[in-house]
Design a protein around this motif. Structure first.
Motif, short mmCIF file in Angstrom:
data_model
loop_
_atom_site.label_atom_id
_atom_site.label_comp_id
_atom_site.label_asym_id
_atom_site.label_seq_id
_atom_site.Cartn_x
_atom_site.Cartn_y
_atom_site.Cartn_z
N UNK A 65 6.44 1.36 17.10
CA UNK A 65 7.43 1.39 18.38
C UNK A 65 8.25 0.85 17.79
N UNK A 66 8.86 -0.14 17.22
CA UNK A 66 9.58 -1.02 16.65
C UNK A 66 10.43 0.25 16.00
N UNK A 67 9.51 0.73 14.61
CA UNK A 67 10.19 1.71 13.77
C UNK A 67 10.79 2.43 14.06
N UNK A 68 10.39 2.79 15.08
CA UNK A 68 10.41 4.50 15.43
C UNK A 68 12.46 3.70 16.36
N UNK A 69 11.99 2.78 17.10
CA UNK A 69 13.45 2.28 17.84
C UNK A 69 14.30 2.31 16.88
N UNK A 70 14.23 1.56 15.85
CA UNK A 70 14.99 1.23 14.47
C UNK A 70 15.79 2.23 14.04
N UNK A 71 14.70 2.77 13.92
CA UNK A 71 15.49 4.57 12.79
C UNK A 71 16.20 5.75 13.38
#
Length: 206
Positions: A33-39
């Motif tokens: 979820x963090x990777x999706x939010x960041x990218x």
């Protein structure tokens, strides 16, 4: 699970593998979820597009040039989170790590604390992971109550001007946010990349 059904004590040496697996599992629940939010932030999308355009002159495959920057960025985010939260912390000035134990000896939560960077910052939670969080919300409450008691005792012993506890939470970790807000914590900022927050910090004066 009611908080009264749990006890909190320092981690034993033979519990290190179990606690480490719990920390890794806790990070795995949030890293995607963090990777999706960041990218999916506009600056990140622009950087990924620029990297893909540059790689098209080097790589023969258009698909590889398109996907390689994304895979590398996701891997970097995940490795960063695992290094920060998915490992056992070094010994700190507040003792621990601490584990929440059910009456039968089942370790179902882990907590680690550290002093703030400067005087007046209070104590910080550096690790907080609960086994099956959505089914064991009482474990999180019990560990938070224990952390607050430790933070008060440490602040009093050090002559700190106030007792305060800061808890960092990754974006999109709505269960943890709801738990903290229900216990009286307030969002006070955080840190991230390119102007976008990836980790929010919640604090409470004790």
């Amino acid at each position: 699970m009611a908080p009264s059904h749990l006890s909190v004590r320092e981690m034993r040496e033979d519990e290190k593998p179990l606690v480490l697996e719990m920390l890794k599992a806790g990070v795995k629940d949030t890293e995607n979820r963090v990777a999706l939010h960041a990218l999916t932030r506009p600056p990140a999308l622009l950087l990924l597009a620029a990297a893909s355009s540059g790689l098209r002159f080097v790589l023969a495959s258009f698909a590889l040039a398109l996907l390689l920057p994304v895979f590398l960025a996701v891997a970097a985010v995940k490795l960063g989170l695992r290094a920060r939260w998915g490992s056992l912390p070094p010994p700190g000035g507040l003792g621990g790590p601490w584990v929440a134990v059910r009456g039968s000896g089942d370790v179902c939560g882990v907590l680690a604390l550290a002093p703030g960077a400067t005087s007046g910052d209070g104590a910080r939670v550096t690790r907080l992971s609960v086994s099956r969080w959505h089914r064991r919300r009482g474990v999180g409450r019990r560990l938070l109550a224990f952390a607050e008691a430790r933070a008060r005792a440490w602040a009093g012993g050090m002559g700190e001007p106030r007792a305060r506890l800061v808890v960092p939470v990754a974006v999109a970790a709505w269960g943890a946010v709801g738990l903290l807000e229900g216990c009286g914590y307030q969002a006070e900022g955080g840190w991230g990349c390119m102007g976008y927050t990836l980790v929010r910090e919640f604090s409470k004066d004790l």
